[in-house]
Design an enzyme around this catalytic site. Structure first.
Site, mmCIF file in Angstrom:
data_model
loop_
_atom_site.group_PDB
_atom_site.id
_atom_site.type_symbol
_atom_site.label_atom_id
_atom_site.label_comp_id
_atom_site.label_asym_id
_atom_site.label_seq_id
_atom_site.Cartn_x
_atom_site.Cartn_y
_atom_site.Cartn_z
ATOM 1 N N GLU A 1 8.011 5.635 8.622
ATOM 2 C CA GLU A 1 7.525 4.263 8.732
ATOM 3 C C GLU A 1 7.394 3.763 10.161
ATOM 4 O O GLU A 1 6.429 3.096 10.508
ATOM 5 C CB GLU A 1 8.416 3.321 7.913
ATOM 6 C CG GLU A 1 8.386 3.606 6.414
ATOM 7 C CD GLU A 1 6.977 3.618 5.839
ATOM 8 O OE1 GLU A 1 6.045 3.129 6.497
ATOM 9 O OE2 GLU A 1 6.811 4.138 4.719
ATOM 10 N N HIS B 1 0.062 8.167 7.690
ATOM 11 C CA HIS B 1 1.058 8.818 6.820
ATOM 12 C C HIS B 1 0.558 10.157 6.268
ATOM 13 O O HIS B 1 1.364 10.978 5.844
ATOM 14 C CB HIS B 1 1.376 7.926 5.621
ATOM 15 C CG HIS B 1 2.447 6.903 5.867
ATOM 16 N ND1 HIS B 1 3.643 7.201 6.469
ATOM 17 C CD2 HIS B 1 2.518 5.583 5.565
ATOM 18 C CE1 HIS B 1 4.398 6.116 6.521
ATOM 19 N NE2 HIS B 1 3.729 5.111 5.986
ATOM 20 N N HIS C 1 -2.446 2.542 9.089
ATOM 21 C CA HIS C 1 -1.039 2.879 8.825
ATOM 22 C C HIS C 1 -0.946 3.936 7.716
ATOM 23 O O HIS C 1 -0.256 4.948 7.857
ATOM 24 C CB HIS C 1 -0.304 1.593 8.425
ATOM 25 C CG HIS C 1 1.128 1.786 8.017
ATOM 26 N ND1 HIS C 1 2.189 1.405 8.801
ATOM 27 C CD2 HIS C 1 1.682 2.325 6.899
ATOM 28 C CE1 HIS C 1 3.322 1.701 8.185
ATOM 29 N NE2 HIS C 1 3.049 2.261 7.023
ATOM 30 N N GLU C 2 -1.669 3.714 6.629
ATOM 31 C CA GLU C 2 -1.568 4.635 5.490
ATOM 32 C C GLU C 2 -2.192 5.997 5.820
ATOM 33 O O GLU C 2 -1.664 7.035 5.427
ATOM 34 C CB GLU C 2 -2.217 4.028 4.238
ATOM 35 C CG GLU C 2 -1.596 2.704 3.777
ATOM 36 C CD GLU C 2 -0.087 2.785 3.542
ATOM 37 O OE1 GLU C 2 0.407 3.851 3.166
ATOM 38 O OE2 GLU C 2 0.588 1.761 3.759
ATOM 39 N N ALA D 1 0.867 -1.166 0.000
ATOM 40 C CA ALA D 1 0.000 0.000 0.000
ATOM 41 C C ALA D 1 0.907 1.219 0.000
ATOM 42 O O ALA D 1 2.034 1.145 0.476
ATOM 43 C CB ALA D 1 -0.888 0.002 1.224
ATOM 44 N N MET D 2 0.410 2.332 -0.561
ATOM 45 C CA MET D 2 1.263 3.519 -0.689
ATOM 46 C C MET D 2 0.478 4.773 -0.348
ATOM 47 O O MET D 2 -0.596 5.006 -0.890
ATOM 48 C CB MET D 2 1.824 3.572 -2.122
ATOM 49 C CG MET D 2 2.643 4.816 -2.410
ATOM 50 S SD MET D 2 4.099 4.944 -1.337
ATOM 51 C CE MET D 2 4.248 6.719 -1.185
ATOM 52 N N GLU D 3 1.081 5.576 0.544
ATOM 53 C CA GLU D 3 0.383 6.700 1.157
ATOM 54 C C GLU D 3 0.331 7.973 0.311
ATOM 55 O O GLU D 3 0.461 9.074 0.850
ATOM 56 C CB GLU D 3 1.043 7.017 2.499
ATOM 57 C CG GLU D 3 2.488 7.586 2.414
ATOM 58 C CD GLU D 3 3.584 6.556 2.510
ATOM 59 O OE1 GLU D 3 3.345 5.376 2.201
ATOM 60 O OE2 GLU D 3 4.713 6.935 2.897
ATOM 61 N N ASN D 4 0.128 7.866 -1.007
ATOM 62 C CA ASN D 4 0.006 9.081 -1.826
ATOM 63 C C ASN D 4 -1.045 9.985 -1.195
ATOM 64 O O ASN D 4 -2.143 9.531 -0.869
ATOM 65 C CB ASN D 4 -0.431 8.710 -3.234
ATOM 66 C CG ASN D 4 0.300 7.500 -3.765
ATOM 67 O OD1 ASN D 4 1.509 7.534 -3.927
ATOM 68 N ND2 ASN D 4 -0.411 6.407 -3.972
HETATM 69 ZN ZN LIG Z 1 4.255 3.098 5.558
#
Ligand SMILES: [Zn+2]
Length: 887
Positions: free
Chosen positions: A350, A331, A327-328, A292-295
């Site tokens: 992180e 961020h 978590h995301e 997963a990516m926190e864009n």
């Molecule tokens: Zn992360």
């Protein structure tokens, strides 16, 4: 100690003090990086037009620049991009003045005259490619829900250094700028980015979608996804929450959507700064990348990490979804609103997101035992479920590094995403919060957010805010934990009249002559019979506990919240064993973890650990049983092919069977979720340990499932499929394969292919391996099928030979970073020291120098397993048969 030696020690001590507090607060000018800092971008206008048939795109951009000092050239990042034209302040630049350096990933534009300080603009036209792997702009092929039709979705993945594959940019995190994206997509596509759509215009052959401009942010947080998509949305307090999926799947986003609203509300309050964008989208991508990516405003997820299907998903999936979303979303503050200045401080993003994501998950889901389960190791494939134990295991080895580590180039930036950044970061923050107090810690975080929003920071900035809030010298306590590798073991010794002396030393595994180090340890302990635990800061090598405790048990590291091991002397250990029923499950899990670590470190024999397991007062505490199953699994794999294995399997079955008798095969209405998880784990573990009744039970349930899928609870499916696959024949393998090919659920698909990877029959293992070369699985999953076969089939050599023969095709499915660790990772399943030289030879002839770290880790792991295996075998003798008889 001689004077000279003493002097030497004093000098090294002083030296270590100065190096340990070396980091300075954020300062743009001195932030590490490759790009010159005279020119900073302020705003990008980007237009991208993908060509789905050719898998390429064409683009153009106008960048508003602030030239801070006169320059003769512009230096920015670009990779696998062709520049078709360039202009500065409207004046065309000749092609001869444009230089692309693929090795350094730089684009240099030489100027005919000096560009004076002040505002300027750079216009570029360029082309690039759409990748198969999740790097830059990529495509994810998938089967459409309901119809099974083959479709394609576009996605982007830019962290750490791949925005430069999408558009030329100042691609380092301290170069914050506004980004405004316009994209051209087919008429039937929905396009998503960080900000809401500002304008949509029909054009020939499709439509042009313009998004609103972002706030100032690092380039790696940009996102662009497009496809035949569906949206599930809800508005809460001026923020639009959305879950975006491929067609037919939006309803499965319901759980994530509800979680998103709860989580955002919690963080708004915790950080004291409300979420600052008008929308937050959670985008499910059916491939491309695995996590997963926190864009900012447009978080991307591998589909099964976001979508919950009440008909097919397990309780574990549900918990993972909540935790990943938490978590995301964390961020959005720690990472997006405030960003680490450079990749050497990745842990600020992180470690913190992992910690507060867990804190939030635990708060709203108390019956999941989130913290407790985070402390024990689980299936390494489930990255987010893992906790501090895997970080401590790695941190005890010679191949570890400090949390704060120098990062020189792009390859190092990518490999900074490891256990140490995520999990040692998480566990250190846990320890620090418990030492400073929950409210004081939160106040410090609020100060930090208020002071640094829309800017960048170093670790020093965080310590300053926490020191300000707490009045304690946080940076002095923290320095040893973030600036040096490893962690301590605290030895407990009883002297005369119940005096208890504690001594610290570095804890290592398979690491001779490790440099000695010392820490300031925020210690907690409880004394049997005392109501509340006590704490103190252990600021020297040796201290005495205040008071005398002749016949009373003392438990250090209450509930396992600290990042250190404890080694008790015999008297203290016996007293503790007598106290086990009165300890909390978290304390017992902590004793299990430490006891097993002491065995690994050759500080205690295996019988020390087994004695503790046998004395556990309960059979159904999930975290304790998970720890035991993890150890049994490790030993079982280590003993593969050894005559001692049968006695071990018999013993370990006798230890786990009573737990299974207690929970039974069938889920009970209203049982706690942890029992459902325990049941599934026990079936898997006992199946691996050759329990005939379990294997037969799984086969019968699988047969019934084939005619009536509802007969098998979703929680049990992964375990039942895995056991059936492990001992299956060709017909079973083919059936599982057929089921896997047919389903359009990414989660369910994974269960079937995981089961295929379990087959013990080498002929079937070979068939499973071949699947990794085709397009049945998303690329990120396909290549890891090989590692799964190496681990599960007990034939790591078959997997390795296959990978060696097909390396080029496999690596084409992953990015350059994974290429560093992919081959070495397959060696980690060997426990034969002879393999070390084979790996070293292979690294020399076939791997880039950037793979050195991953090779070193694998060499260490094989060496450890080989040494540990010999050590265990000499201890085993009749150990297991005797212990089985006794029981
Ligand atoms: Zn992360």
């Amino acid at each position: 100690m001689s004077f000279l030696r003493l002097l030497f020690c004093v000098v090294t001590f002083l030296f270590s003090l100065t190096t340990l507090s070396a980091e300075k607060p954020f300062d743009f000018a001195t932030t590490p990086g490759k790009l010159p800092k005279q020119v900073v971008p302020e705003e990008y206008q980007i237009r991208i037009a993908p060509d789905l048939g050719k898998l390429t795109f064409s683009g153009s951009e106008t960048i508003k620049l602030n030239v801070r000092q006169p320059v003769r050239q512009l230096v920015l990042n670009a990779l696998e991009i062709k520049i078709t034209s360039a202009a500065v302040d409207g004046e065309a630049i000749p092609q001869s003045a444009i230089k692309l350096d693929p090795k350094e990933e730089l684009l240099t534009i030489a100027l005919t005259s000096e560009l004076p300080a002040g505002p300027h603009s750079l216009e570029l036209k360029f082309t690039g490619k759409i990748n198969q792997q999740g790097q830059g702009l990529y495509y994810a092929p998938y089967q459409e829900q309901g119809t099974g039709a083959k479709k394609m979705m576009l996605g982007s993945q830019f962290q750490a250094t791949d925005a430069r594959r999408f558009f030329p940019c100042w691609d380092e995190p301290s170069f914050r700028a506004r980004f405004q994206l316009t994209a051209v997509v087919p008429e039937n596509f929905t396009a998503v980015s960080n900000m809401p759509v500002e304008k949509e215009t029909k054009i020939a052959g499709g439509k042009e979608v313009r998004f609103a401009a972002t706030p100032p942010m690092p380039s790696y947080l940009n996102v662009f996804c497009a496809g035949e998509l569906e949206v599930l949305s809800a508005r809460l307090k001026n923020v639009d929450h959305g879950v975006i999926t491929t067609k037919g799947k939006a309803a499965m986003g319901r759980y994530a959507l509800e979680s998103s609203q709860q989580i955002l509300t919690y963080f708004n309050e915790y950080f004291g700064e409300p979420y600052s964008l008008p929308k937050i989208d959670h985008i499910a991508v059916p491939g491309g990348f695995g996590g997963a990516m926190e864009n900012w405003g447009g978080i991307t997820y591998y589909e099964s990490r976001l979508l919950f299907d009440p008909e097919k998903s397990s309780a574990e999936t549900k918990q993972n979804i909540y935790e990943v979303v938490a978590h995301e979303v964390a961020h959005m503050w720690f990472g997006d609103l405030v960003t680490m200045a450079w990749w050497d401080n990745l842990w600020l993003n992180e470690g913190f997101a992992s910690w507060i994501g867990t804190k939030c998950t635990a708060k709203f889901n108390p019956d999941w035992e989130v913290w407790l389960r985070k402390s024990v190791p689980r299936d390494p494939a489930r990255r987010y479920g893992l906790g501090k134990e895997s970080a401590m295991e790695g941190d005890a080895r010679s191949t570890t590094h400090p949390i704060h580590q120098p990062v020189a180039n792009e390859a190092e930036a990518g490999s900074a995403f490891d256990d140490i950044a995520y999990r040692k970061g998480l566990s250190f923050i846990t320890m620090l919060e418990s030492f400073l107090g929950e409210e004081v810690f939160r106040d410090g975080i609020r100060k930090y957010m208020a002071a640094h929003k829309l800017s960048n920071t170093t670790t020093a900035d965080l310590w300053n805010s926490l020191s300000e809030a707490s009045g304690k010298p946080v940076s002095k306590i923290a320095a040893a934990w973030t600036e040096q590798p490893g962690f301590p073991v605290v030895k407990v010794a009883r002297g005369s009249e119940g005096k208890i002396t504690l001594t610290q030393e570095r804890f290592t595994v398979h690491y001779e002559n490790a440099p000695a180090l010392e820490w300031k340890i925020p210690l907690t302990y409880s004394i049997a019979g005392e109501a509340a635990p006590a704490n103190l800061l252990m600021a020297s090598k040796t201290i005495d506990l205040p008071g005398a405790w002749a016949d009373r048990a003392v438990k250090l590291n209450v509930e396992g919240a600290g990042t250190y091991r404890v080694q008790y002397d015999d008297v203290s250990w016996k007293l503790l064993l007598g106290e086990l029923p009165k300890l909390s499950s978290a304390d017992r899990a902590n004793l299990l973890l430490d006891a097993w670590a002491l065995v690994q470190a050759n500080r205690a024999p295996l019988s020390h650990y087994l004695e503790l397991v046998e004395k556990l007062p309960t059979k159904d505490e999930l975290a304790e049983r998970e720890q035991v199953m993890h150890v049994f699994d490790f030993i079982n794999r280590l003993l593969a092919g050894d005559p001692q294995r049968e006695a071990f399997q018999k013993y370990s079955r006798s230890m786990l069977r009573p737990s299974f008798e207690q929970v039974g095969w069938e889920p009970q209405r209203g049982e706690p979720p942890k029992i459902a998880v325990l049941r599934a784990s026990l079936i898997n573990a006992l199946g691996d340990l050759n329990d005939e009744e379990i294997v037969a039970g799984c086969r019968a349930r699988f047969q019934k499932y084939l005619s009536d899928p509802r007969s098998l609870a979703p929680d049990l499916r992964p375990s039942v499929f895995a056991v059936v696959g492990r001992y299956g024949d060709e017909a079973t393998w083919s059936k599982l394969h057929e089921l896997g090919r047919k389903t359009t659920s990414i989660e369910e698909k994974q269960y079937y292919y995981d089961a295929l990877a379990c087959a013990l029959d080498p002929k079937l293992a070979a068939r499973t391996l071949k699947i990794s070369l085709g397009d049945e699985l998303p690329t990120s999953r396909a290549i890891y099928l090989v590692a799964k076969v190496a681990r599960q089939s007990e034939h790591p050599e078959v997997a390795w030979e296959f990978a060696k023969a097909n390396m080029k095709q496999l690596l084409a499915k992953t990015d350059a970073l994974a290429a560093n660790s992919y081959a070495p990772g397959l060696f980690a399943f060997f426990s034969d020291a002879k393999r070390i030289s084979e790996l070293e030879r292979f690294a020399k002839s076939d791997l880039p120098p950037t793979a050195a770290k991953a090779v070193g880790k694998a060499v260490d792991e094989v060496g450890f397993r080989a040494e540990f295996k010999v050590r265990l075998l000499t201890q085993i003798g009749t150990l297991f048969s005797d212990r089985t008889k006794e029981r």
